[in-house]
Scaffold this motif. Structure first.
Motif, PDB file in Angstrom:
ATOM      1  N   ARG A 259      -8.323   7.653   4.230  1.00 41.24           N
ATOM      2  CA  ARG A 259      -8.097   6.963   2.966  1.00 41.24           C
ATOM      3  C   ARG A 259      -7.924   5.459   3.188  1.00 41.24           C
ATOM      4  NH1 ARG A 259      -5.190  11.916   2.733  1.00 41.24           N
ATOM      5  NH2 ARG A 259      -3.183  10.960   3.281  1.00 41.24           N
ATOM      6  N   ASP A 260      -7.324   5.093   4.320  1.00 37.22           N
ATOM      7  CA  ASP A 260      -7.131   3.672   4.620  1.00 37.22           C
ATOM      8  C   ASP A 260      -8.466   2.984   4.925  1.00 37.22           C
ATOM      9  OD1 ASP A 260      -5.460   1.491   4.749  1.00 37.22           O
ATOM     10  OD2 ASP A 260      -4.966   1.757   6.867  1.00 37.22           O
TER      11      ASP A 260
ATOM     12  N   TYR B 130       0.860  -1.182   0.000  1.00 39.52           N
ATOM     13  CA  TYR B 130       0.000   0.000   0.000  1.00 39.52           C
ATOM     14  C   TYR B 130       0.893   1.228   0.000  1.00 39.52           C
ATOM     15  CZ  TYR B 130      -3.864   3.118   1.379  1.00 39.52           C
ATOM     16  OH  TYR B 130      -4.805   4.112   1.423  1.00 39.52           O
TER      17      TYR B 130
ATOM     18  N   PHE C 185      -8.033   6.013  -3.897  1.00 36.79           N
ATOM     19  CA  PHE C 185      -9.266   6.098  -3.113  1.00 36.79           C
ATOM     20  C   PHE C 185      -9.691   7.546  -2.859  1.00 36.79           C
ATOM     21  CE2 PHE C 185      -6.933   2.229  -2.094  1.00 36.79           C
ATOM     22  CZ  PHE C 185      -7.837   1.298  -2.585  1.00 36.79           C
TER      23      PHE C 185
ATOM     24  N   GLU D  82      -2.736   5.122  -2.380  1.00 34.10           N
ATOM     25  CA  GLU D  82      -3.854   5.693  -1.637  1.00 34.10           C
ATOM     26  C   GLU D  82      -4.579   6.774  -2.425  1.00 34.10           C
ATOM     27  OE1 GLU D  82      -2.911   7.793   1.952  1.00 34.10           O
ATOM     28  OE2 GLU D  82      -0.928   8.366   1.263  1.00 34.10           O
TER      29      GLU D  82
ATOM     30  N   HIS E 192      -9.693   2.190   1.627  1.00 30.15           N
ATOM     31  CA  HIS E 192      -8.839   1.098   1.139  1.00 30.15           C
ATOM     32  C   HIS E 192      -9.305  -0.246   1.681  1.00 30.15           C
ATOM     33  CE1 HIS E 192      -4.712  -0.991   1.816  1.00 30.15           C
ATOM     34  NE2 HIS E 192      -5.202  -1.390   0.652  1.00 30.15           N
TER      35      HIS E 192
END
Length: 585
Positions: free
Chosen positions: A321-322, A159, A270, A267, A325
């Protein structure tokens, strides 16, 4: 064979307990002590003693008498020793083990049909991979390998943090400074070593520069962040010019381990597809969300620290953002495994809690948290430019391994057995294998202080010890001028010494070790197995000559088959650990 044996034992105990009217919950199945000639034992009598109103040994005897092994092909007998019921293997168990061990992929389990994404390493692309983070790619790669070997459909993911402030600073510095502005030459001839100098220069200016310069720089950094947030293509291209170059160099370093990846997920993906904004809007609508000090924050139960998901300027954070994800992961895969350093434990807990609030099935998510690796020199810092890089560690490992190989060559009767190319190959295999084994062989939660003397010990708990045993099996088969798998009508019954039976039992255990290591996300179980396996093989090697003139043909073939099975077991155990299996040393 061990897995099938265990299933037969479980079925026999359950049937006996059912006949006796006892509950069939925990069967208490475990491996017996080394001095007990059994493969598995059951301590279920302890659990049932109260209900039976009898001492455990008496209950164990009652259970053993009720066990029917008529349909158990691999179990020879069930007997008691105190409170334990012990199960011994049949000849079919040894025959099946010897036969299965002839396959090159021995130990690989059938496909489970389950897709798993293993995210590991994911270091920020701000410069060379630092040795303090070496445990992540080594542990992550081993987890992915053992899960793949256990039959899962595994995708290895890196990632990429290409939208954070660090990358905005890096991009600004790369575009602002020239070569003559930098303080030093690159430490290594690879792109990330060249570019990291710009990042260091940028941080130096931001921390110690003139106030006017700092103010101007901060405005440009903020503009980059705002451009990414707005999905501006030109800003994205500026940042990716830096990200892709640095990431390319980092990949070269990681491939030395090796740690390879099936996909690099950025990232910014997204942010640009709207999923980050969607997550933020859903979080805003929650009762426990509020604006504090201009930023949107989420008050999570069981966490003292609130989760900030939007800054006061409206830009998202890494965690926001995670979240998007991970929701993507849940849609694409059955399970998601993330390998994290202990300093990310709080963040991981908040992420899981928030994903749950967003309506996700968080049982799909598993975190493997590890402690860090320390060198005797102490803590190191990439940003300050004073740390030890992973490349440095691997270079030194290869150099030290070459010294060890040459020293051992000097002690050999024939010093011309190995060519210079052989020495270089073995030094690389042993040196890098030593680093990997020393790190992956420890429980993840235990901190490691790396010591060269232990890692490169050819006689100790080390990769060279295991690799040397594999080289020995290859040497025997090479001298025999053919693999044992080519022989017909192999008779495991000829392998009746204690050393031969002990080695067969260890070979039989390997698939079950793979299964347990994958289930528990603990590849160190395979490392522990490999070390014990070599002890069993060495005992066989000492006590059971294979190619001696006084060994008849049938016994020779059976022992060669046993050596081939040992070779496949060792090669695949090393593969799961990400370590090369030398054919000569």
């Amino acid at each position: 064979m061990f897995i099938a044996f265990r299933r037969e034992v479980e079925a026999a105990i359950e049937a006996a307990l059912d006949d006796l009217g006892y509950p069939t919950g925990d069967l208490g199945i475990e491996e017996p002590p080394e001095d007990v000639p059994a493969v598995l034992a059951s301590s279920v009598a302890f659990r049932l003693a109260s209900e039976a109103q009898a001492p455990p040994p008496q209950v164990a005897g009652e259970i053993a008498d009720a066990i029917d092994l008529a349909g158990a092909e691999r179990v020879a007998s069930a007997s008691t020793q105190g409170p334990y019921v012990n199960f011994t293997p049949s000849e079919a168990y040894f025959e099946g083990t010897l036969d299965a061990g002839q396959n090159d992929d021995y130990g690989r389990l059938p496909d489970t049909g389950e897709s798993v994404v293993v995210e590991h390493t994911s270091a920020n692309p701000t410069g060379p991979v630092h040795v303090g983070r070496a445990r992540n790619p080594i542990l992550g790669d081993a987890v992915a390998r053992v899960m793949d070997f256990a039959g899962h459909d595994v995708t290895r993911e890196y990632y990429v943090n290409d939208a954070g402030r660090q990358m905005a600073v890096f991009t600004w510095a790369y575009e602002t400074f020239d070569e003559e502005d930098l303080d030093s030459d690159p430490e290594r001839d690879r792109i990330e070593y060249d570019l990291v100098r710009y990042y260091r220069k940028g941080n130096q200016v931001l921390e110690d520069g003139d106030p006017e310069d700092v103010e101007e720089a901060e405005a440009e950094v903020d503009a980059i962040l705002q451009g990414l947030e707005a999905g501006d293509e030109a800003t994205y291209e500026r940042v990716e010019e830096v990200v892709d170059q640095v990431l390319g160099g980092m990949r070269e370093c990681l491939e030395r381990l090796p740690a390879e990846f099936d996909q690099f997920v950025k990232e910014t993906r997204f942010m640009f597809d709207g999923s980050t904004e969607d997550v933020a809007e859903r979080l805003k609508a929650m009762d426990n969300a509020a604006i504090e000090e201009g930023a949107w924050q989420l008050d999570l139960e069981d966490f003292e620290k609130k989760l900030v998901f939007l800054r006061s300027d409206g830009t998202s954070l890494y965690t926001t953002r995670d979240l998007a994800h991970h929701e993507w992961k849940f849609e694409e895969f059955d399970r998601a495994v993330t390998v994290l350093g202990e300093d990310h434990k709080l963040q991981a807990g908040q992420l899981r809690a928030t994903l749950d609030l967003l309506g996700n099935d968080v049982s799909q998510l598993e975190d493997l948290v590890y402690s860090y690796v320390n060198l005797p020199e102490g803590k190191m810092s990439t940003r300050a430019g004073t740390g030890v890089d992973l490349d440095d560690l691997l270079d030194e490992a290869v150099d030290r391994a070459e010294d060890a190989v040459r020293s051992r060559m000097d002690d050999r009767i024939r010093d011309d057995d190995l060519t210079e190319d052989d020495v270089e190959r073995i030094a690389r295999q042993v040196g890098i294998g030593a680093v990997r084994y020393d790190i992956v062989s420890k429980q993840p939660t235990k901190a490691i202080t790396f010591e060269w003397e232990d890692a490169l010990d050819f006689e100790g708990q080390s990769a060279p010890y295991v690799q040397y045993a594999h080289a020995r099996t290859s040497g025997i088969l090479s001298e025999a001028d053919g693999a044992a798998a080519e022989f017909d009508d192999l008779d495991a019954g000829l392998l009746d010494t204690d050393a031969e039976r002990a080695l067969l039992k260890e070979i039989a255990r390997f698939p079950a070790v793979v299964e347990a290591a994958a289930d528990d996300l603990e590849p160190h179980q395979v490392a522990t197995f490999a070390r014990a396996f070599v002890d069993a093989f060495n005992a066989f090697y000492r006590e059971c000559p294979v190619l001696a003139e006084d060994v008849d043909d049938d016994l020779r073939d059976a022992r060669l088959a046993l050596v081939a099975a040992a070779q496949h077991t060792l090669a695949n155990a090393l593969y799961v650990l990400g370590i090369e299996a030398p054919e000569s040393m």
